[in-house]
Design a protein around this motif. Structure first.
Motif, short mmCIF file in Angstrom:
data_model
loop_
_atom_site.label_atom_id
_atom_site.label_comp_id
_atom_site.label_asym_id
_atom_site.label_seq_id
_atom_site.Cartn_x
_atom_site.Cartn_y
_atom_site.Cartn_z
N PRO A 176 42.44 -27.79 -11.34
CA PRO A 176 43.55 -27.65 -12.29
C PRO A 176 43.04 -27.69 -13.74
CG PRO A 176 44.10 -29.23 -10.57
CD PRO A 176 42.64 -28.91 -10.40
N PRO A 177 43.76 -27.05 -14.66
CA PRO A 177 43.30 -26.99 -16.05
C PRO A 177 43.01 -28.35 -16.66
CG PRO A 177 45.11 -25.46 -15.73
CD PRO A 177 44.98 -26.24 -14.45
N GLU A 178 43.84 -29.36 -16.35
CA GLU A 178 43.61 -30.67 -16.94
C GLU A 178 42.31 -31.30 -16.45
OE1 GLU A 178 46.63 -31.11 -13.53
OE2 GLU A 178 46.24 -29.73 -15.20
N VAL A 179 41.95 -31.02 -15.21
CA VAL A 179 40.68 -31.54 -14.68
C VAL A 179 39.51 -30.84 -15.35
CG1 VAL A 179 39.25 -31.75 -12.60
CG2 VAL A 179 41.72 -32.17 -12.47
N ILE A 180 39.62 -29.53 -15.52
CA ILE A 180 38.56 -28.76 -16.18
C ILE A 180 38.40 -29.21 -17.62
CG2 ILE A 180 37.81 -26.46 -16.90
CD1 ILE A 180 39.39 -25.36 -14.48
N ARG A 181 39.51 -29.40 -18.32
CA ARG A 181 39.43 -29.81 -19.72
C ARG A 181 38.77 -31.19 -19.85
NH1 ARG A 181 42.15 -27.87 -24.21
NH2 ARG A 181 42.30 -29.29 -26.00
N GLU A 182 39.17 -32.10 -19.00
CA GLU A 182 38.57 -33.44 -19.03
C GLU A 182 37.07 -33.36 -18.74
OE1 GLU A 182 39.01 -37.74 -16.70
OE2 GLU A 182 40.54 -36.19 -16.47
N PHE A 183 36.70 -32.53 -17.78
CA PHE A 183 35.29 -32.34 -17.44
C PHE A 183 34.50 -31.81 -18.64
CE2 PHE A 183 32.20 -29.04 -16.10
CZ PHE A 183 31.23 -29.85 -15.54
N VAL A 184 35.05 -30.80 -19.30
CA VAL A 184 34.35 -30.19 -20.45
C VAL A 184 34.25 -31.18 -21.61
CG1 VAL A 184 34.50 -28.38 -22.21
CG2 VAL A 184 34.95 -27.84 -19.80
N LEU A 185 35.32 -31.91 -21.88
CA LEU A 185 35.30 -32.87 -22.99
C LEU A 185 34.31 -34.01 -22.74
CD1 LEU A 185 39.11 -33.10 -23.81
CD2 LEU A 185 37.33 -32.04 -25.22
N ALA A 186 34.11 -34.34 -21.48
CA ALA A 186 33.19 -35.43 -21.15
C ALA A 186 31.74 -34.97 -21.10
CB ALA A 186 33.57 -36.05 -19.81
N ALA A 187 31.52 -33.67 -21.02
CA ALA A 187 30.16 -33.15 -20.88
C ALA A 187 29.39 -33.32 -22.19
CB ALA A 187 30.20 -31.68 -20.49
N ARG A 188 28.14 -33.67 -22.06
CA ARG A 188 27.26 -33.78 -23.21
C ARG A 188 26.33 -32.57 -23.23
NH1 ARG A 188 25.30 -40.14 -23.07
NH2 ARG A 188 27.41 -41.07 -23.23
N PRO A 189 26.12 -31.99 -24.42
CA PRO A 189 25.22 -30.83 -24.47
C PRO A 189 23.87 -31.16 -23.87
CG PRO A 189 26.37 -31.11 -26.56
CD PRO A 189 26.67 -32.33 -25.74
N ALA A 190 23.43 -30.33 -22.94
CA ALA A 190 22.14 -30.55 -22.29
C ALA A 190 21.01 -30.22 -23.25
CB ALA A 190 22.04 -29.70 -21.02
N ARG A 191 19.93 -31.01 -23.17
CA ARG A 191 18.76 -30.72 -23.99
C ARG A 191 18.14 -29.42 -23.51
NH1 ARG A 191 13.20 -32.10 -23.81
NH2 ARG A 191 13.52 -33.22 -21.84
N ARG A 192 17.99 -28.49 -24.41
CA ARG A 192 17.47 -27.17 -24.06
C ARG A 192 15.97 -27.25 -23.86
NH1 ARG A 192 19.25 -22.70 -21.56
NH2 ARG A 192 17.99 -20.90 -22.13
N LEU A 193 15.53 -26.93 -22.65
CA LEU A 193 14.11 -26.94 -22.34
C LEU A 193 13.50 -25.58 -22.68
CD1 LEU A 193 14.23 -28.63 -18.81
CD2 LEU A 193 13.54 -29.70 -20.98
#
Length: 320
Positions: free
Chosen positions: A198-215
């Motif tokens: 559901p959109p609310e789950v996706i939004r929460e997931f994206v907001l909690a994600a931290r930018p990954a260190r680019r290797l």
């Protein structure tokens, strides 16, 4: 933040997921990139009517990768109901079991030549064509029209020239390497969310994600190849390693990984040559000696293998 959607355009949940991602990301500073996944890699090059194809148990089983928790029949009912709820209407449903390989090529090329916005427009038209317009998206003329409608004027010519084939095959391997197992899988900041949530789950997931260190690209490529070997896919690992062998052919880590892949794929001549090179450069490399001994054994050279196996066992208890 960049959001990757690993999905197959012939998976109904991918199109539903697209709508839900659009709702979830409304107002957020993000960009979406589509990556390929194949739920039905055995689909014939020449499309067949969908209902006829679904009578084939093998096709039914292949499509279960679109919804692993449901039987194929349950999934078709469920996805139709949800599609109607999402505003797609009751005419939802493909008419063809079509290979999605060329469609993935077109979508990948759109990103390369026009960026995420053009890619999204192409992905939208491809999925609409498959699920709502009931067109054969493996048909080259159909893909030409869809590319032109999306504003990707060069898309058809690029497809005809074979562009994007190696790119899509490599991206599929990279998806496998990072653990993508279902369509869609949303990746943000190195974390993954499986399914058309559901959109609310996706939004929460994206907001909690931290930018990954680019290797560095070569480090990422090496790690993906290593992951494929751990999954017992040595040929896939070698596909990813090929550029590294060309650019970093003297790197011991690259050579050792390639030797392991050669060994596991029964390319014993190449494994032996690579391992002999490693042992000559570092006689105290217990792993290289042990694998060289095992390679020589498999080639039927037991006497040549024995000194290497004995020395490896002395140097490391793991090989005793």
């Amino acid at each position: 933040m960049r959001i990757e959607i690993w999905a197959d355009v012939v998976c109904g949940w991918a199109y539903i997921g697209k709508r839900r991602v659009e709702k979830a990301l409304d107002g957020l500073d993000s960009e979406v990139v589509w990556r390929p996944f194949r739920i039905d890699p055995t689909a014939p090059a020449q499309a067949v009517p969908y209902e006829e194809a679904m009578a084939d148990p093998m096709a039914d089983a292949a499509l279960s990768r679109c919804a692993p928790d449901l039987t194929p029949g349950e999934n078709r009912v469920r996805v139709s109901l949800v599609a109607a709820e999402e505003g797609f209407g009751w005419t939802w449903g493909p008419a063809w079991r079509a290979s999605s390989h060329d469609a993935h090529r077109l979508i990948a090329l759109a990103l390369e030549h026009g960026g995420p916005a053009l890619q999204d427009a192409v992905a939208e038209r491809v999925m609409k064509a498959h699920f709502l317009d009931r067109l054969d998206i493996s048909d080259r003329d159909t893909l030409h029209r869809l590319a032109a409608d999306a504003g990707f004027a060069d898309g058809g010519a690029l497809l005809d020239a074979g562009a994007g084939d190696d790119l899509v095959r490599e991206l599929l391997l990279r998806g496998k390497a990072i653990g993508v197992k279902t369509s869609p899988t949303i990746v943000a900041g190195g974390d993954a969310l499986a399914g058309a949530q559901p959109p609310e789950v996706i939004r929460e997931f994206v907001l909690a994600a931290r930018p990954a260190r680019r290797l560095p690209e070569e480090v990422e490529r090496y790690r993906h190849a290593e992951s494929l070997l751990d999954q017992r896919d040595p040929l896939g690992a070698l596909t990813l390693l090929t550029p590294l062998l060309g650019e970093h052919g003297d790197d011991r880590n690259v050579l050792a990984l390639a030797a392991r892949a050669y060994y596991l794929s029964a390319q014993l001549g190449r494994a032996r040559t690579t391992l002999e090179r490693l042992v000559a450069a570092a006689p105290d490399d217990a792993y290289a000696r042990h694998l060289l001994g095992r390679t020589l054994q498999r080639q039927g050279h037991a006497e040549e293998a024995e000194p290497h196996l004995r020395m490896a066992a002395v140097m490391s208890p793991d090989y005793a």
